[in-house]
Design a protein around this motif. Structure first.
Motif, short mmCIF file in Angstrom:
data_model
loop_
_atom_site.label_atom_id
_atom_site.label_comp_id
_atom_site.label_asym_id
_atom_site.label_seq_id
_atom_site.Cartn_x
_atom_site.Cartn_y
_atom_site.Cartn_z
N ILE A 11 3.38 -10.95 1.07
CA ILE A 11 2.93 -10.24 -0.13
C ILE A 11 1.62 -9.55 0.23
N GLY A 12 1.54 -8.26 -0.04
CA GLY A 12 0.37 -7.47 0.32
C GLY A 12 -0.55 -7.22 -0.87
N ARG A 30 -8.70 -1.15 1.28
CA ARG A 30 -8.78 -2.34 2.14
C ARG A 30 -7.58 -3.24 1.85
N ALA A 31 -6.80 -3.52 2.89
CA ALA A 31 -5.54 -4.24 2.72
C ALA A 31 -5.60 -5.64 3.33
N ALA A 32 -4.84 -6.55 2.72
CA ALA A 32 -4.66 -7.91 3.23
C ALA A 32 -3.24 -8.32 2.89
N SER A 33 -2.80 -9.44 3.45
CA SER A 33 -1.47 -9.92 3.11
C SER A 33 -1.42 -11.44 3.23
N PHE A 34 -0.41 -12.02 2.57
CA PHE A 34 -0.25 -13.46 2.50
C PHE A 34 1.21 -13.79 2.81
N ALA A 35 1.41 -14.80 3.64
CA ALA A 35 2.77 -15.20 4.02
C ALA A 35 3.43 -15.98 2.90
N ASP A 55 -5.77 -15.67 -4.96
CA ASP A 55 -6.36 -16.14 -3.71
C ASP A 55 -5.30 -16.51 -2.68
N GLY A 56 -4.02 -16.16 -2.96
CA GLY A 56 -2.99 -16.28 -1.94
C GLY A 56 -2.18 -17.55 -1.93
N ARG A 57 -2.31 -18.41 -2.93
CA ARG A 57 -1.51 -19.64 -2.95
C ARG A 57 -0.13 -19.36 -3.54
N VAL A 58 0.91 -19.75 -2.81
CA VAL A 58 2.29 -19.43 -3.18
C VAL A 58 3.03 -20.68 -3.65
N THR A 59 3.74 -20.53 -4.77
CA THR A 59 4.66 -21.55 -5.27
C THR A 59 6.03 -20.90 -5.41
#
Length: 301
Positions: free
Chosen positions: A83-84, A91-96, A131-135
Motif C-alpha cells: 500500500i502506497g 514524497r512517497a512511501a509504502s507498506f507491505a 502509521d502502516g499497521r495492517v490488519t
C-alpha cells in the motif's frame, strides 16, 4: 447519445505507455492519477501543470488512489503487494501487506481514520492505519476476487466480489454479509456511495449499472450497449446521480437516481477509460489508459 453537447479537454500524460488508471481529487485542489504501467503517480493542477513522481519500483502497478485522513494520497500497489502513500509535495512511501501475492486493489478512507482495501487474490479485506499497521479480515468465500470498495451510509465497508457476482458488507470490526446479485456473471467492479444514500456499482460482465440499498435490495439498469464493459463509478455531488466509464466502448455515462442513463462518446472508441473523479471544478475527469487525463464538462441541471 444526448443532444446536449459536452466539452472535452485532453491533457497528455505521456506517450511512454505509462497507463493512467485511476484518478481522484486531492486535498490540495489538484487531481492525482496512478500510472499503472510506469510505477508512478501523476499530479495535474487546475492550470494544467503536470508532474510525475516515480515510485521505488517501476513494476509495482499502482492502481486505485484515494485521499487519506492524514492529508496524503493513498494507493494500492497491485503487482508487489504493498500500500502506497504520497504527500502533496510528492514524497512517497509504502507498506507491505502480509501476502505480497494478494493483489491489493480497491482502497478507501474508512470512517475509523484508517484505510481499507480489497485483495484481489487474497479473499480478504485489509485495514491499514496511517502509521502502516495492517490488519486483515478473511471473507467467507474463496476465489471471489474482491475489487472495488467504498464506505456506505451506515459507516460499513461495502465492496464488490467480481467472481462471486455479489456485493459484500463488512462492519468495522470485521463482520461480513454477502448479497448475491440477480444477474449471473454480472462481474461487479467499481462501487460508490450515491447521492441518494444507496450503493451504486457497475457490472462489467453484464453491461449493467446496479443500485443496492443497505438491506441488500437490488435494482439493475441495463446499458444500451451490453458489451461496453463498465468499469468504474463515482457519485456526482454537483449534478446528482453517478458517472461511470465504459472501458470497452470509449464512453462515459451518467445515471440518475431514477435509473435514467445518458452516454457521451470520448475522443476515441479505443481510448480505454478506467477511473474517473468529479474535480473541485465540478467537471468529470477520466483516466485514459492510452495516455491522457480527459476533462469532461457536462451541463448542470
Amino acid at each position: 447519445m444526448p443532444d446536449t453537447p459536452v466539452t472535452l479537454t485532453r491533457t497528455p500524460v505521456g506517450d511512454d505507455g505509462c497507463g493512467p488508471y485511476a484518478v481522484t481529487a486531492g486535498p490540495d485542489g489538484a487531481l492525482w492519477c496512478t500510472l499503472v504501467h510506469a510505477g508512478q503517480i501523476a499530479r495535474l493542477t487546475p492550470d494544467g501543470r503536470l508532474d510525475r513522481f516515480p515510485l521505488d519500483s517501476a513494476s509495482c502497478g499502482p492502481s486505485v488512489i484515494t485521499p487519506g485522513p492524514d492529508g496524503a494520497l493513498w494507493f494500492s500497489r497491485l503487482k508487489d503487494g504493498r500500500i502506497g502513500r504520497i504527500t502533496v509535495d510528492g514524497r512517497a512511501a509504502s507498506f507491505a501487506v502480509p501476502r505480497p501475492e494478494s493483489g491489493p486493489f480497491g482502497i478507501v478512507a474508512g470512517p475509523d481514520g484508517a484505510l481499507w482495501f480489497t485483495q484481489l487474490h487474497g479473499d480478504r479485506i485489509g485495514r491499514i492505519t496511517v502509521d502502516g499497521r495492517v490488519t486483515e479480515f478473511p471473507l467467507p468465500v474463496s476465489g471471489a476476487f474482491p475489487s472495488g470498495i467504498t464506505v456506505g451510509p451506515d459507516d460499513a465497508l461495502w465492496f464488490t466480489l467480481n467472481q462471486a457476482d455479489a456485493v459484500g458488507r463488512m462492519s468495522p470490526d470485521g463482520d461480513v454479509t454477502l448479497h448475491p446479485l440477480p444477474t449471473p456473471r454480472a462481474a461487479p467492479v467499481g462501487i460508490t456511495l450515491g447521492t441518494d444514500g444507496a450503493l451504486w456499482f457497475v457490472e462489467i460482465g453484464a453491461g449493467q449499472i446496479g443500485r443496492m440499498d443497505t438491506d441488500g435490495r437490488t435494482d439493475e439498469f441495463p446499458l444500451p450497449d451490453r458489451g461496453s464493459r463498465p468499469h468504474a463509478i463515482v457519485a456526482d455531488p454537483v449534478r446528482g446521480g453517478c458517472w461511470f466509464t465504459e472501458w470497452g466502448a470509449g464512453r462515459v455515462g451518467h445515471i440518475t437516481p431514477a435509473g435514467e442513463i445518458s452516454e457521451y462518446d470520448l475522443e476515441d472508441p479505443g481510448c480505454e477509460p478506467h477511473g474517473l473523479a468529479v474535480g473541485p471544478d465540478g467537471a468529470v475527469h477520466v483516466a485514459l489508459e492510452t495516455g491522457a487525463i480527459l476533462r469532461l464538462e457536462a451541463p448542470r441541471s
